[in-house]
Scaffold this active site. Structure first.
Site, short mmCIF file in Angstrom:
data_model
loop_
_atom_site.label_atom_id
_atom_site.label_comp_id
_atom_site.label_asym_id
_atom_site.label_seq_id
_atom_site.Cartn_x
_atom_site.Cartn_y
_atom_site.Cartn_z
N CYS A 31 0.83 -1.21 0.00
CA CYS A 31 0.00 0.00 0.00
C CYS A 31 0.87 1.26 0.00
CB CYS A 31 -0.90 -0.06 1.24
SG CYS A 31 -1.69 1.48 1.71
N CYS A 34 0.22 3.75 2.81
CA CYS A 34 0.70 3.17 4.06
C CYS A 34 2.20 3.43 4.22
CB CYS A 34 0.46 1.66 4.10
SG CYS A 34 -1.27 1.19 4.05
#
Length: 101
Positions: A31, A34
């Protein structure tokens, strides 16, 4: 202090029975947003001894992600006394994450 990895095995002890607020970062290695949040989370973990900081990899801990209704990542939760008191989704700047605490 470094952000700790939280799993089903240590969730009860490290989060539910924590003696201080816990900032949880639900994330995954693939991600992009993230990865933007990780250095901020680590900074907060190193700077704030008054809170506990944990990371939950949603690929490795799908039960925990499901238990908290995490549908998109990154999701940040603040827990106090075993209860969710604040939550946000998406990458956030440090000041916004600190404001959650």
């Amino acid at each position: 202090m470094k952000a700790m990895n939280i799993s089903r095995e240590n969730f009860q002890t490290e989060v539910l029975k924590a003696d201080r607020p816990v900032l949880l970062d639900f994330w995954a290695p693939w991600c992009g947003p993230c990865r933007m949040v990780v250095p901020i989370i680590e900074e907060i973990a190193n700077e704030r001894a008054d809170i506990k900081v944990g990371k939950i990899n949603v690929d490795e801990q799908p039960e925990l992600a499901s238990a908290f209704g995490v549908m998109s990542i990154p999701t940040l939760l603040v827990m106090k006394n075993g209860k969710v008191v604040n939550q946000s989704m998406g990458a956030r700047p440090k000041k916004d994450i600190l404001a959650m605490l």
